[in-house]
Design an enzyme around this catalytic site. Structure first.
Site, PDB file in Angstrom:
ATOM      1  CG  HIS A 134       3.819  -4.161  -8.256  1.00  0.00           C
ATOM      2  ND1 HIS A 134       4.995  -3.560  -7.846  1.00  0.00           N
ATOM      3  CD2 HIS A 134       2.948  -4.024  -7.227  1.00  0.00           C
ATOM      4  CE1 HIS A 134       4.817  -3.069  -6.622  1.00  0.00           C
ATOM      5  NE2 HIS A 134       3.595  -3.332  -6.218  1.00  0.00           N
ATOM      6  CB  SER A 141       4.781  -3.024  -3.203  1.00  0.00           C
ATOM      7  OG  SER A 141       4.213  -1.958  -3.880  1.00  0.00           O
ATOM      8  CD1 TRP A 142       3.626  -0.010   3.002  1.00  0.00           C
ATOM      9  CD2 TRP A 142       4.842   1.782   2.426  1.00  0.00           C
ATOM     10  NE1 TRP A 142       3.994   0.640   4.155  1.00  0.00           N
ATOM     11  CE2 TRP A 142       4.740   1.744   3.835  1.00  0.00           C
ATOM     12  CE3 TRP A 142       5.583   2.809   1.828  1.00  0.00           C
ATOM     13  CZ2 TRP A 142       5.335   2.706   4.655  1.00  0.00           C
ATOM     14  CZ3 TRP A 142       6.180   3.767   2.639  1.00  0.00           C
ATOM     15  CH2 TRP A 142       6.050   3.717   4.032  1.00  0.00           C
ATOM     16  N   GLY A 172       0.855  -1.190   0.000  1.00  0.00           N
ATOM     17  CA  GLY A 172       0.000   0.000   0.000  1.00  0.00           C
ATOM     18  C   GLY A 172       0.889   1.237   0.000  1.00  0.00           C
ATOM     19  CG  ASP A 226       6.643  -3.569 -10.663  1.00  0.00           C
ATOM     20  OD1 ASP A 226       5.747  -2.704 -10.754  1.00  0.00           O
ATOM     21  OD2 ASP A 226       7.078  -3.997  -9.587  1.00  0.00           O
TER      22      ASP A 226
END
Ligand code: STX
Length: 323
Positions: A303, A120-121, A48, A275
């Site tokens: 991703h 990711s985050w 996120g 990605d």
């Protein structure tokens, strides 16, 4: 969605313990532990920000060798107060609050050092945490590297990725009047913080669906439907937008510049060639700044963690680090 992971990841398991941990500022975070209580500790950092954890995330780790720790970051998932609620104020939801919460959780669980796994985050939070507390980290496993530099945010939220998804981009910009589309993150901020659900819910759904529809190599219908659920969409979009408006509270380029602090930590970086959300340039920049970290580029993946090639490479990394 997770059927595709059978044969790649470990079987579904249930937690043997869970709880709500008060972390200050009125926030309580959900945590759980699964696998072997005496196994090697690993903490999974979700994406996120605002995405929350899910049971399939336990499956990256051998349950006979790992003590698997999942935590919903402040204001999302099962943590309270939730960002979708009127009392879900985000003033005390920043990267550095989340880094501090990990230290509170680590102490609460009696863990001295742990492996940190984040995509990711989650990779940004893993880097921030490890750079602040390098001695607490046994290994790092990172996926779809994201460092919230201005050009990364502009690429995905302000117009770059439109080159690849012009059709989906139209739905993403739809809640924003034409005159405000030059600064999409700020324009979204005004809608996402608007008290009227008729304003903030459609904006949150458009924001979340844009992301869910562009993070896999091929569209994942179920994930897109889940992204449109109002409660999770409002939390996800509000939290992401809040972090991105503030550049994650990082100095521009901080997570790459400070990578040399991680030199002694064994690390694997798994990155999909296609990605679109967090293009490979960032993983490359990180690898250049920190050549000791092994970079695995998966040539047929986007991703998401559940892309088969990505999931397989992540499992190889956690198996190797299981000791
Ligand atoms: N945000 C990328 C990210 O961390 C810039 C992310 N995107 N979608 C997710 O995470 C979920 C899979 C958690 C919904």
């Amino acid at each position: 969605m997770t059927d595709a992971l059978d044969g790649i990841l470990y079987p579904d398991i249930e937690p043997y313990a869970s709880g709500m941990l008060p972390v200050g500022d009125g926030h309580r975070v959900y945590w759980e532990t699964s696998g072997d209580p005496d196994g090697k500790p690993v903490v999974f950092l979700h994406g996120g920000p605002g995405g929350g954890t899910a049971s399939w995330q336990r499956r990256f780790f051998d349950p006979e060798r790992y003590r698997i720790i999942l935590m919903d970051q402040r204001a999302c998932g099962r943590s309270e107060p939730h960002a979708s609620e009127p009392e879900g104020d985000l003033a005390a939801v920043t990267t550095w609050h989340l880094v501090a919460d990990l230290e509170v959780l680590r102490a609460h669980l009696g863990v001295d050092r742990w492996q940190v796994f984040g995509g990711s985050w989650g990779s940004a939070l893993a880097l921030a945490y490890a750079q602040a507390h390098p001695r607490r980290v046994t290994e790092l496993v990172l996926r779809g590297v994201f460092t919230l530099r201005r050009h990364e945010l502009e690429w995905f939220y302000e117009g770059g990725a439109q080159a690849l998804f012009p059709d989906l981009w139209e739905s993403y910009v739809a809640p924003i009047p034409t005159g405000e589309r030059g600064r999409m993150i700020e324009a979204y901020h005004r809608r996402l913080t608007h008290p009227d659900p008729d304003v903030h819910v459609p904006a949150a759904v458009a924001w979340s669906v844009w992301e869910a529809s562009t993070i896999t190599l091929r569209p994942d219908r179920e994930a897109i439907e889940r992204a449109a659920d109002p409660r999770s969409a409002v939390a996800f979009a509000r939290i992401e937008n809040h972090f991105f408006r503030h550049g994650g509270w990082f100095r521009e380029g901080q997570l790459i510049e400070d990578a040399p602090r991680l030199r002694d930590i064994p690390a694997v970086i798994v990155q999909g060639r296609y990605d679109v959300c967090t293009p490979v340039m960032t993983a490359w920049d990180l690898h250049r700044a920190w050549p000791e970290a092994e970079l695995v580029v998966v040539d047929d993946a986007g991703h998401a963690a559940i892309e088969p090639g990505i999931a397989a490479a992540l499992r190889r990394a956690t198996d190797r680090f299981a000791g």
